[in-house]
Design a protein around this motif. Structure first.
Motif, PDB file in Angstrom:
ATOM      1  N   ALA A  83     -44.966  16.463   3.095  1.00 40.10           N
ATOM      2  CA  ALA A  83     -45.372  16.951   1.780  1.00 40.10           C
ATOM      3  C   ALA A  83     -45.182  15.856   0.732  1.00 40.10           C
ATOM      4  O   ALA A  83     -46.011  15.659  -0.157  1.00 40.10           O
ATOM      5  CB  ALA A  83     -44.568  18.196   1.408  1.00 40.10           C
ATOM      6  N   LEU A 100     -57.978  27.929  -7.829  1.00 41.15           N
ATOM      7  CA  LEU A 100     -57.265  29.209  -7.975  1.00 41.15           C
ATOM      8  C   LEU A 100     -57.981  30.053  -9.015  1.00 41.15           C
ATOM      9  O   LEU A 100     -58.158  29.622 -10.163  1.00 41.15           O
ATOM     10  CB  LEU A 100     -55.817  28.951  -8.386  1.00 41.15           C
ATOM     11  N   GLY A 102     -57.261  32.566 -10.778  1.00 39.37           N
ATOM     12  CA  GLY A 102     -56.559  33.028 -11.974  1.00 39.37           C
ATOM     13  C   GLY A 102     -56.278  31.914 -12.963  1.00 39.37           C
ATOM     14  O   GLY A 102     -55.756  32.169 -14.051  1.00 39.37           O
ATOM     15  N   LEU A 115     -47.057  19.872 -10.360  1.00 37.01           N
ATOM     16  CA  LEU A 115     -46.190  19.949  -9.172  1.00 37.01           C
ATOM     17  C   LEU A 115     -45.440  18.641  -8.984  1.00 37.01           C
ATOM     18  O   LEU A 115     -44.323  18.621  -8.469  1.00 37.01           O
ATOM     19  CB  LEU A 115     -47.034  20.251  -7.924  1.00 37.01           C
ATOM     20  N   ARG A 116     -46.063  17.535  -9.376  1.00 31.03           N
ATOM     21  CA  ARG A 116     -45.398  16.234  -9.239  1.00 31.03           C
ATOM     22  C   ARG A 116     -44.506  15.927 -10.429  1.00 31.03           C
ATOM     23  O   ARG A 116     -43.848  14.897 -10.466  1.00 31.03           O
ATOM     24  CB  ARG A 116     -46.469  15.139  -9.147  1.00 31.03           C
TER      25      ARG A 116
ATOM     26  N   LEU B   2     -42.312  24.506 -15.142  1.00 36.36           N
ATOM     27  CA  LEU B   2     -43.510  24.849 -14.367  1.00 36.36           C
ATOM     28  C   LEU B   2     -43.496  26.312 -13.922  1.00 36.36           C
ATOM     29  O   LEU B   2     -44.499  27.014 -14.017  1.00 36.36           O
ATOM     30  CB  LEU B   2     -43.616  23.915 -13.149  1.00 36.36           C
ATOM     31  N   ARG B   5     -44.621  28.516 -16.591  1.00 35.30           N
ATOM     32  CA  ARG B   5     -46.069  28.418 -16.822  1.00 35.30           C
ATOM     33  C   ARG B   5     -46.834  29.162 -15.737  1.00 35.30           C
ATOM     34  O   ARG B   5     -47.787  29.881 -16.011  1.00 35.30           O
ATOM     35  CB  ARG B   5     -46.495  26.943 -16.850  1.00 35.30           C
ATOM     36  N   ARG B   9     -49.330  32.348 -16.015  1.00 35.88           N
ATOM     37  CA  ARG B   9     -50.699  32.352 -15.495  1.00 35.88           C
ATOM     38  C   ARG B   9     -50.899  33.500 -14.507  1.00 35.88           C
ATOM     39  O   ARG B   9     -51.944  34.153 -14.530  1.00 35.88           O
ATOM     40  CB  ARG B   9     -51.003  31.025 -14.795  1.00 35.88           C
ATOM     41  N   ARG B  12     -51.152  36.649 -16.474  1.00 33.87           N
ATOM     42  CA  ARG B  12     -52.412  36.727 -17.179  1.00 33.87           C
ATOM     43  C   ARG B  12     -53.532  37.155 -16.239  1.00 33.87           C
ATOM     44  O   ARG B  12     -54.422  37.906 -16.584  1.00 33.87           O
ATOM     45  CB  ARG B  12     -52.696  35.337 -17.764  1.00 33.87           C
ATOM     46  N   SER B  13     -53.456  36.649 -14.982  1.00 28.86           N
ATOM     47  CA  SER B  13     -54.540  36.962 -14.063  1.00 28.86           C
ATOM     48  C   SER B  13     -54.352  38.358 -13.442  1.00 28.86           C
ATOM     49  O   SER B  13     -55.123  38.762 -12.592  1.00 28.86           O
ATOM     50  CB  SER B  13     -54.620  35.916 -12.965  1.00 28.86           C
ATOM     51  N   GLN B 285     -52.961  30.289  -2.471  1.00 27.37           N
ATOM     52  CA  GLN B 285     -52.402  29.457  -3.535  1.00 27.37           C
ATOM     53  C   GLN B 285     -51.270  28.579  -3.006  1.00 27.37           C
ATOM     54  O   GLN B 285     -51.194  27.391  -3.332  1.00 27.37           O
ATOM     55  CB  GLN B 285     -51.890  30.358  -4.663  1.00 27.37           C
ATOM     56  N   LEU B 288     -52.609  25.784  -0.862  1.00 25.99           N
ATOM     57  CA  LEU B 288     -53.170  24.719  -1.698  1.00 25.99           C
ATOM     58  C   LEU B 288     -52.071  23.875  -2.328  1.00 25.99           C
ATOM     59  O   LEU B 288     -52.103  22.645  -2.297  1.00 25.99           O
ATOM     60  CB  LEU B 288     -54.046  25.331  -2.798  1.00 25.99           C
ATOM     61  N   MET B 289     -51.063  24.558  -2.881  1.00 30.10           N
ATOM     62  CA  MET B 289     -49.966  23.816  -3.508  1.00 30.10           C
ATOM     63  C   MET B 289     -49.302  22.893  -2.504  1.00 30.10           C
ATOM     64  O   MET B 289     -48.929  21.761  -2.824  1.00 30.10           O
ATOM     65  CB  MET B 289     -48.941  24.784  -4.109  1.00 30.10           C
ATOM     66  N   LEU B 292     -51.302  19.930  -1.778  1.00 26.91           N
ATOM     67  CA  LEU B 292     -51.213  18.995  -2.905  1.00 26.91           C
ATOM     68  C   LEU B 292     -49.855  18.304  -2.955  1.00 26.91           C
ATOM     69  O   LEU B 292     -49.566  17.568  -3.884  1.00 26.91           O
ATOM     70  CB  LEU B 292     -51.458  19.744  -4.215  1.00 26.91           C
ATOM     71  N   ALA B 294     -46.659  19.925  -2.546  1.00 24.74           N
ATOM     72  CA  ALA B 294     -45.450  20.700  -2.820  1.00 24.74           C
ATOM     73  C   ALA B 294     -44.750  21.003  -1.494  1.00 24.74           C
ATOM     74  O   ALA B 294     -45.399  21.425  -0.540  1.00 24.74           O
ATOM     75  CB  ALA B 294     -45.807  21.997  -3.530  1.00 24.74           C
ATOM     76  N   GLN B 298     -39.764  23.390  -2.803  1.00 23.38           N
ATOM     77  CA  GLN B 298     -40.274  23.480  -4.167  1.00 23.38           C
ATOM     78  C   GLN B 298     -41.003  24.803  -4.376  1.00 23.38           C
ATOM     79  O   GLN B 298     -40.825  25.468  -5.402  1.00 23.38           O
ATOM     80  CB  GLN B 298     -41.234  22.319  -4.434  1.00 23.38           C
ATOM     81  N   LEU B 302     -40.020  27.645  -7.013  1.00 21.34           N
ATOM     82  CA  LEU B 302     -40.986  28.088  -8.025  1.00 21.34           C
ATOM     83  C   LEU B 302     -41.152  29.611  -8.013  1.00 21.34           C
ATOM     84  O   LEU B 302     -41.132  30.251  -9.059  1.00 21.34           O
ATOM     85  CB  LEU B 302     -42.349  27.430  -7.769  1.00 21.34           C
TER      86      LEU B 302
END
Lengths: 225, 828
Positions: A83, A100, A102, A115-116, B2, B5, B9, B12-13, B285, B288-289, B292, B294, B298, B302
Motif C-alpha cells: 500500500a 465515489l 457521494g 489519504l497521503r 480527513l 471530512r 461527505r 451528505r450523501s 470505496q 478504491l482507497m 490509492l 491507503a 489507515q 478512518l
C-alpha cells in the motif's frame, strides 16, 4: 530501453483454485518497463491482462516469481508495505472510472491527496480538474456527469498525485469512439508533461499504437516482449 | 482531519443517515426510559417513603442516644424525632385509650400531615404547615365523639392539658397495622415531659426519622448506623414496613426494565441493519482507497474515527431528545395525577451516552469489521468477495452488547440472560419456520393473479434477504407483542391485588366474651368480615431444644414478638404445601399440639415437619410440633399468621381476638358506634394506606403504558430500517418496470403484497416466539400467572401485515412518482 527500470517482473506465475480444479492464468511472464516508457498490453478477453496489471501494480500477488516496482521488491512486502509503495508511486485509471458517487468531482480528485496527507490538496485538485477542462464541474457529482467527463475526473485524480507510474485498465472501454479519442489525447498529453511511466491494458488498436511499446498476452503467455 | 471530512461527505450523501437516526433513536428511547424510570423510581421511593415519613426510621424501645444526633448531622442526614405510646385521654367525664404521638418541628421528613377543620368531612382537607404548636393537639376525627368534645376544647393527657385545634386526616406513617393503638392524638414533643406520662417501664416506641437528598449519603448513613445501633434499636425501611407495596414497585420496575431491554434490542437490530447496508455501500470505496495507497490500518482508523464521532454526535442528539421526551411524559403524569416527580440523577445521562457507543461498537462494528480487509484488487475484479465476519460472531457481539447494556441498565444479570436465552431459541425457531413458510407461499403464489405472482417472485428472488427481513420483523413484532401482553396481565394482576371490597379495617384486642356480640353486631349491619381469630403474642425461643437466638438463623420471627393463633378452618388464601391439616393430622409420640408454619418462616428458620418448637407467651411456655407448611398471600389484607396452632392449643393463654372487615367510606361513622359499645377494642384503619397503594399502582401503570409506546416507536424504526435495506434494488426494479410501461398500481400493488406476505409470516412467527418468551418471563422473571392470549393469534398477523406493508409502500412511493429515467441514471 532507457534509464532505470520502473517495473521489473520475472517469471510470474498465477494459479487459482476453482470449482473445476486448478487454473493457471499466467505462465512464467517476465516483463520490464523503463522509467518514462509507455507500454500497451493487448490481448483477447480472458487472456489474463487484468490479472497481470493487478500483480504489476501491487494490488495482487503472484503465485511465484518476483515483481519490482520503482525499485521495491513487492513480493517481499506485506499488504501494508505494498500500500505504501502504491501511495508513493502509483496512479490508476479504470474502465468503470471508479469515482465515489457521494463525492463531488473536486472531492474525488482530492481523495488520494488527502489519504497521503498532502497539503494544499484542494488547490492541486482544482488545478488538475482545470487541466482536464472541468473547471465548471467542480461541485458536480459523478451521476450528474457524462461518461467522458467522469473519465476526465478519473484522469485528473490519477495525475494530481503525480505518480511515477500510471496503470490504466481499458481507459476507453466504456466510452464512445469520439469521446474515447479525446480521452486518449488527454492521457498522453499529461503523460508527456509529467514524464510518467504508463502501463495500459487495451484492446483498442489506436490506443495501443500511441504507446512506445506493445506486448500481447495470449492465454497467459506473453508474446513479443 | 480527513476522517471528519469523510464523515461529513458520507453524511451528505445520505449513507450514514439511517445509521445515525438508528443511533439517535437508540439513545433517545433508552435515555428517555432510563431518565424517566429513574425519576419515577426516585419519586415512587419518596412517595412510598412518605408512607414511612422518612427514608429510614430507627425504632427503639428506649430513647435514642443523643450522641448520635450531631454525628448524623455531620453526615448530612436530615432528622426528626417522634415518640409513640398509648395513654388515656380525658375530657370531662369521658376517657379514651388513644395512640399518642409526640413529634418535633421537622416531622415528617417525607410526605405530609393532612388536616381538616371539621371531623369526617368529605372536603376541606389541607396539607398542614408544621406540626401542632406546644399546648395544641391534632386528633383523629373519631376522638371527638368518643370524648364528646369539639374543636377548641381541651383534653387531658397525663398531667397536661392540650387544646384540640385540628382534625388529623392523614399522617405518613399512620398505617403500620400492628403498631396502631386506637385513635391518634398528635402533639408537640416539647410538651411530652409536662404530661409526665412516660415513666420507667412504660411501653413507648421512640422513632428517629432519617432522610437524605442523595442515595450515597443515605447508604453511608445507614452503614454507620448499623454499626452503632444496639440490640434495642432497629432500622425500618420501606421494604420491612410495606411488603405488599414493595412487591408492586418491584414488578413495575422489572417491567420498565424489560421494556428498556426490548428498546435496546430493537434499536440494536436497527443499528446492525443499517450498518450492514453502510458496509455494503462502502466496499467499493474502501477498495478504491486501498488501491490509492491507503493501508488497512489507515482505513480502520478512518472508519473508526468516523463511527466514534457519529456515535458521540448521535448520542448527544439522542440525549436531548430523551430529555425532551422524559420531560413531556413527566409533565403529562404530573398534570394528570397531581404528583411531583423528582429530578433524575446523573447516572442515566452517563448511561444513555454510553448506550450509543456500546450499541455502535457491538451492533454496528461487527458488520463493518471486514471493511479494512476488502482487497484492493476489487477495483479490477468487482466479483471478489471480502471476508466478512462470520454471522455467528456478529450474533455473539450483538448478544454481548445486550448483556452489557442490560447489566448496566438494570444491574440484573438474570433478567438479561433470560431475555437473551429466549431470543436465541426464538431466532432458531424463526429461521426454521421462515424457510418452511416461504416455500409454502410459493406454492400458493403460483396459482394466484399477476400482482401476487410478481410479489411472490420478488420474495423468492431475494430469498436470503427475505429471510433476514422475516427474522428481523419477527423479532421486532415478538418483542412488541411480549411487552404488550406483559403490560396487560401485569396491570390486571395489580388491580386484582386490591380488589373492590378488600378488607380495609382491622379489629384487634377483642376479649373472648365479646366475640359473639361483635360478630352479631357486624353481621346485623351487613358488614363484610373475616372470621375472628384468637391471638396471643409470643416469642419463639427454641427449635428442637436449641436456643433459637443462638442458631445462625435470619428471620424476623426471631427478632420480635409474633402473633400466634389457632383455627380449625384454613383461610382461602392459605394453602398447605407439605404435611397435613388438622382433620388428617395425628399427634406423634411426644403428644405435642400441632403447629402449621408459613413457608417463608419455615425456610428462614430451617424448619421441617416434625420439628419441635418452644414459644414463650407472657412468661408461660408453649410447646408444639410442626404439622404442616403453608403458603399465603400477604397482600390479601386478611389477618395472616406465621404460626397457626391446632384448635384449643392457646386456650390457657387467654387470647384476644382479631378480624378484618370492609367498611366503605360512607359507613365510617359506624366505627363510633362500635367503639362506644366496646371501648377496649382497637380499630386499625387501613383504608388510607390502601388508597395510597392504589395511587402508586395507577402511577406505575401509566408509566408502563407510556414506555410501551416509546418502545413501539423503536420497533417501527427497526421495520423501517429493514424495509429501507432492500429499497435500492427495489427502486431499480420498479423503475425498470415503469420504463417498460407498468402501471403505478401494479408496482405499488406488488410491493404491498410482498410486504404483506412478509408481515403475515413475521406476525405468525412472532406470536410463537412471544408465547415462548412470555412463558419464560412469567415463570422466571416476573412471576405473573400465565394467561392464554387468544386475541394475539388473530391480531398478530394482521398487525404485522398492516405495519410492514404500510412501511413498504411508503418507502417505495417515491419510485413511482419520480421519472424512471432519473432513477435508473442515479442508480447506474
Amino acid at each position: 530501453m532507457t534509464g532505470t527500470l520502473m517495473v521489473d517482473a520475472r517469471d510470474i506465475e498465477k494459479r487459482v483454485t476453482t470449482a473445476e480444479g486448478e487454473l493457471q492464468i499466467l505462465h512464467r511472464v517476465s516483463l520490464s518497463v523503463a522509467d518514462g516508457e509507455s507500454l500497451a498490453i493487448t490481448g483477447p478477453s480472458g487472456s489474463g491482462k487484468s490479472t497481470l496489471l493487478g500483480i504489476l501494480a501491487g494490488l495482487d500477488t503472484p503465485t511465484s516469481g518476483s515483481v519490482a516496482l520503482a525499485g521495491r521488491e513487492l513480493t517481499t512486502l506485506d499488504e501494508e508495505g505494498r500500500a505504501k509503495v502504491r501511495a508513493d508511486h502509483v496512479g490508476f485509471i479504470f474502465q468503470s472510472f471508479q469515482l465515489l458517487p457521494g463525492l463531488s468531482a473536486l472531492e474525488n480528485v482530492m481523495l488520494p491527496l488527502e489519504l497521503r496527507g498532502v497539503s494544499g490538496a484542494r488547490e492541486r485538485a482544482r488545478e488538475f480538474l482545470a487541466r482536464v477542462g472541468l473547471s465548471e464541474r467542480l461541485s458536480h457529482y459523478p451521476p450528474q456527469l457524462s461518461g467522458g467527463e467522469q473519465q476526465r475526473v478519473a484522469i485528473a485524480r490519477a495525475f494530481a498525485s503525480q505518480p511515477r507510474v500510471l496503470f490504466a485498465d481499458e481507459p476507453t472501454g466504456n466510452l464512445d469512439t469520439v469521446t474515447g479519442a479525446k480521452i486518449i489525447d488527454l492521457l498522453f498529453e499529461l503523460n508527456r508533461e509529467q514524464g510518467t511511466t504508463l502501463l495500459l491494458i487495451t484492446h483498442e488498436e489506436r490506443l495501443a499504437e500511441r504507446c512506445g511499446r506493445r506486448v500481447e498476452l495470449t492465454a497467459g503467455e506473453l508474446q513479443g516482449a | 482531519m480527513l476522517a471528519l471530512r469523510l464523515l461529513w461527505r458520507n453524511w451528505r450523501s445520505g449513507e450514514l443517515k439511517l445509521l445515525g437516526l438508528a443511533l439517535v433513536i437508540a439513545v433517545g428511547v433508552v435515555g428517555a426510559i432510563a431518565l424517566f424510570t429513574d425519576r419515577l423510581e426516585r419519586s415512587l421511593i419518596q412517595e412510598s417513603n412518605a408512607l414511612l415519613g422518612a427514608d429510614r426510621v430507627v425504632r427503639s424501645s428506649r430513647p435514642i442516644n443523643p450522641d448520635w444526633f450531631p454525628e448524623a448531622e455531620a453526615r448530612g442526614l436530615q432528622q426528626s424525632q417522634a415518640v409513640t405510646f398509648s395513654s388515656m385521654v380525658f375530657a370531662g367525664e369521658e376517657m379514651y385509650l388513644a395512640g399518642i404521638k409526640a413529634v418535633d418541628e421537622r416531622y415528617p421528613l417525607r410526605g405530609n400531615l393532612v388536616v381538616n377543620e371539621r371531623a369526617f368531612a368529605a372536603d376541606g382537607n389541607v396539607v398542614a404547615e408544621g406540626v401542632p404548636a406546644p399546648g395544641e393537639a391534632w386528633v383523629d376525627g373519631r376522638l371527638l365523639p368518643l370524648l364528646d368534645i369539639a374543636l377548641g376544647d381541651t383534653v387531658g393527657v397525663g398531667e397536661y392539658e392540650l387544646t384540640v385545634t385540628r382534625i388529623l386526616v392523614r399522617e405518613p406513617d399512620g398505617g403500620n397495622p400492628f403498631n396502631a393503638m386506637g385513635a391518634r392524638l398528635l402533639m408537640n414533643l416539647e410538651d411530652l415531659e409536662r404530661t409526665e406520662v412516660i415513666q420507667p417501664g412504660s411501653r413507648v416506641t421512640y422513632q428517629w426519622l432519617l432522610a437524605a437528598d442523595s442515595d450515597t449519603v443515605l447508604r453511608q448513613g445507614v452503614e454507620w448506623l448499623e454499626e452503632a445501633l444496639g440490640e434495642h434499636e432497629r432500622i425500618i425501611d420501606l421494604r420491612t414496613a410495606q411488603q405488599g407495596l414493595t412487591n408492586t414497585l418491584d414488578t413495575g420496575q422489572r417491567f420498565l426494565l424489560l421494556a428498556a431491554v426490548i428498546g435496546v434490542l430493537l434499536a440494536g437490530v436497527a443499528i446492525a441493519l443499517s450498518a450492514r447496508q453502510f458496509a455494503e455501500r462502502h466496499e467499493d470505496q474502501v477498495a478504491l482507497m486501498k488501491s490509492l495507497g491507503a493501508g488497512a490500518g489507515q482505513v480502520r482508523r478512518l472508519y473508526l474515527t468516523q463511527l466514534l464521532v457519529l456515535a458521540t454526535g448521535a448520542s448527544l442528539i439522542g440525549l436531548v431528545l430523551a430529555e425532551i421526551a422524559q420531560r413531556a411524559i413527566a409533565w403529562g403524569i404530573q398534570s394528570g395525577f397531581e404528583v411531583q416527580l423528582l429530578a433524575p440523577g446523573f447516572y442515566p445521562y452517563v448511561f444513555s451516552l454510553l448506550t450509543g457507543v456500546i450499541a455502535l461498537v457491538c451492533f454496528a462494528l461487527p458488520a463493518l469489521w471486514f471493511l479494512p480487509g476488502v482487497p484492493p484488487l476489487k477495483v479490477l475484479r468487482r466479483e471478489l468477495e471480502p471476508n466478512r465476519l462470520e454471522a455467528s460472531w456478529q450474533l455473539f457481539f450483538a448478544a454481548l452488547a445486550v448483556v452489557v447494556l442490560v447489566a448496566l441498565f438494570s444491574r440484573d444479570l438474570a433478567l438479561a440472560l433470560s431475555v437473551l436465552a429466549a431470543l436465541l431459541v426464538v431466532l432458531l425457531i424463526t429461521l426454521g419456520l421462515a424457510l418452511a413458510l416461504l416455500s409454502l407461499s410459493r406454492r400458493i403464489g403460483a396459482s394466484a393473479g399477476s400482482i401476487w405472482r410478481l410479489a411472490v417472485a420478488s420474495l423468492q428472488r431475494r430469498r436470503a434477504e427475505s429471510l433476514i427481513q422475516i427474522a428481523v420483523f419477527s423479532v421486532a413484532l415478538m418483542l412488541l407483542f411480549t411487552l404488550l401482553v406483559v403490560r396487560t396481565s401485569m396491570v390486571a394482576e395489580w388491580q386484582a391485588t386490591l380488589p373492590e371490597g378488600a378488607p380495609n379495617h382491622f379489629l384487634v384486642n377483642i376479649p373472648e366474651h365479646q366475640v359473639a356480640p361483635i360478630q352479631r353486631l357486624l353481621d346485623d349491619e351487613n358488614i363484610e368480615r373475616q372470621p375472628l381469630y384468637p391471638m396471643v403474642r409470643g416469642r419463639l425461643t427454641e427449635i428442637n431444644d436449641n436456643n433459637a437466638r443462638e442458631l445462625d438463623l435470619e428471620h424476623n420471627t426471631l427478632r420480635r414478638e409474633i402473633n400466634l393463633t389457632w383455627t380449625d378452618s384454613l383461610a382461602e388464601d392459605n394453602e398447605i404445601i407439605e404435611g397435613l391439616w388438622w382433620d388428617d393430622w395425628q399427634r406423634s409420640d411426644a403428644d405435642l399440639p400441632g403447629v402449621s408454619v408459613e413457608l417463608d418462616a419455615a425456610t428462614g428458620l430451617g424448619l421441617a415437619l416434625g420439628d419441635r418448637l418452644r414459644f414463650s407467651v407472657g412468661g408461660l411456655e408453649l410447646r408444639a410440633e410442626v404439622a404442616s407448611i403453608r403458603t399465603l398471600d400477604w397482600n390479601s389484607m386478611r389477618p395472616n399468621f406465621y404460626f397457626i396452632f391446632e384448635p384449643g392449643a392457646l386456650d390457657e393463654f387467654s387470647p384476644t381476638y382479631i378480624t378484618s372487615m370492609y367498611l366503605p367510606a360512607e359507613d365510617k361513622p359506624f366505627l363510633n358506634q362500635l367503639l362506644r359499645q366496646y371501648p377496649t377494642i382497637l380499630v386499625m384503619e387501613l383504608d388510607r394506606i390502601i388508597e395510597q397503594v392504589q395511587r402508586v399502582i395507577t402511577q406505575v401503570s401509566n408509566a408502563v403504558q407510556l414506555v410501551l409506546w416509546m418502545t413501539l416507536f423503536g420497533g417501527v424504526l427497526v421495520l423501517f430500517a429493514a424495509v429501507n435495506g432492500s429499497l435500492a434494488a427495489r427502486r431499480q426494479e420498479s423503475a425498470l418496470l415503469r420504463a417498460l410501461g407498468s402501471r403505478r398500481q401494479l408496482i405499488l400493488g406488488s410491493v404491498f403484497y410482498e410486504f404483506a406476505i412478509l408481515g403475515v409470516l413475521a406476525g405468525v412467527i412472532a406470536i410463537v416466539g412471544a408465547e415462548v418468551l412470555l412463558m419464560g418471563l412469567q415463570l422466571f422473571v416476573l412471576e405473573i400467572p400465565v394467561r392464554p392470549h387468544y386475541w394475539l393469534w388473530i391480531a398478530g398477523p394482521l398487525a404485522g401485515a398492516a405495519l410492514v406493508s404500510g412501511l413498504g409502500v411508503a418507502g417505495c412511493r417515491s419510485v413511482v412518482t419520480t421519472p424512471p429515467g432519473k432513477v435508473l441514471r442515479e442508480l447506474a
